[in-house]
Design an enzyme around this catalytic site. Sequence first.
Site, PDB file in Angstrom:
ATOM      1  N   HIS A 196       6.378  12.849   3.056  1.00  0.00           N
ATOM      2  CA  HIS A 196       6.574  14.106   2.088  1.00  0.00           C
ATOM      3  C   HIS A 196       8.137  14.018   1.795  1.00  0.00           C
ATOM      4  O   HIS A 196       9.012  13.635   2.736  1.00  0.00           O
ATOM      5  CB  HIS A 196       5.984  15.282   2.658  1.00  0.00           C
ATOM      6  CG  HIS A 196       4.469  15.162   2.484  1.00  0.00           C
ATOM      7  ND1 HIS A 196       3.680  15.698   1.717  1.00  0.00           N
ATOM      8  CD2 HIS A 196       3.625  14.937   3.652  1.00  0.00           C
ATOM      9  CE1 HIS A 196       2.747  15.622   1.862  1.00  0.00           C
ATOM     10  NE2 HIS A 196       2.343  15.238   3.058  1.00  0.00           N
ATOM     11  N   GLU A 221       8.444  -0.191  12.404  1.00  0.00           N
ATOM     12  CA  GLU A 221       9.233  -1.368  11.865  1.00  0.00           C
ATOM     13  C   GLU A 221       7.842  -2.522  11.922  1.00  0.00           C
ATOM     14  O   GLU A 221       7.214  -2.256  12.852  1.00  0.00           O
ATOM     15  CB  GLU A 221      10.445  -1.731  12.513  1.00  0.00           C
ATOM     16  CG  GLU A 221      11.446  -0.552  12.426  1.00  0.00           C
ATOM     17  CD  GLU A 221      12.872  -0.895  12.966  1.00  0.00           C
ATOM     18  OE1 GLU A 221      12.814  -2.127  13.905  1.00  0.00           O
ATOM     19  OE2 GLU A 221      13.824  -0.121  13.000  1.00  0.00           O
ATOM     20  N   LYS A 242       7.864  -7.855  25.567  1.00  0.00           N
ATOM     21  CA  LYS A 242       7.289  -9.176  25.778  1.00  0.00           C
ATOM     22  C   LYS A 242       6.977  -9.996  24.635  1.00  0.00           C
ATOM     23  O   LYS A 242       6.399  -9.468  23.666  1.00  0.00           O
ATOM     24  CB  LYS A 242       6.087  -8.898  26.731  1.00  0.00           C
ATOM     25  CG  LYS A 242       5.660 -10.076  27.387  1.00  0.00           C
ATOM     26  CD  LYS A 242       4.367  -9.768  28.308  1.00  0.00           C
ATOM     27  CE  LYS A 242       3.929 -11.456  28.954  1.00  0.00           C
ATOM     28  NZ  LYS A 242       3.038 -11.124  30.227  1.00  0.00           N
TER      29      LYS A 242
END
Length: 178
Positions: free
Chosen positions: A87, A141, A158
């Site tokens: 929003h 991301e 890892k």
Amino acid sequence: MRLLDGLITRLLDGPLEALVTKKVDERVEALKLDALYSHRWHGDESRLRIDETAIVNNALFNVSGGTITVGKDAFFGHDVAILTGTHDIEKFGRERQMAFPRSGRDVVIGEGVWLASHVLVLGPVTIGDHAVVAGGSLVREDVAPYTVVAGRPAKVVKTIARPDAAEATPQEAQAESP
């Protein structure tokens, strides 16, 4: 006739009540299980694409701002949320509620991805094939294939060895170096 009705009622009352109670309890338990293995969505369900081999448990999918694609053999822990919506924080009141992008915030979850319990994914984002997102993580991301991410926000912790990557012998590694 009244005497007979009273006798039948007394004879059946206990067993009938026990049977009804048992059936209600069984249905309540079934509903609890269904809730653990039934996903929910907000928005147009046609924007949600889940491969038939994926296991999403009780995930929440918000497709108001884009599409969500879940790849082959992906699997989720419980209470995972995948959100394409957002929003406008510069708006107020009802206008803020209604001001959100209708597209462009797609989420793609690749083949074999494992999203552990309580993961939150905010689109637009792609989680690459065979990646793992640790429990409670926040993904904002892209996540590269064959990586493990954890945290809020999620960071790489890892890299997973690819199953098709051949182990190079020390001689081969030395021959490849300049």
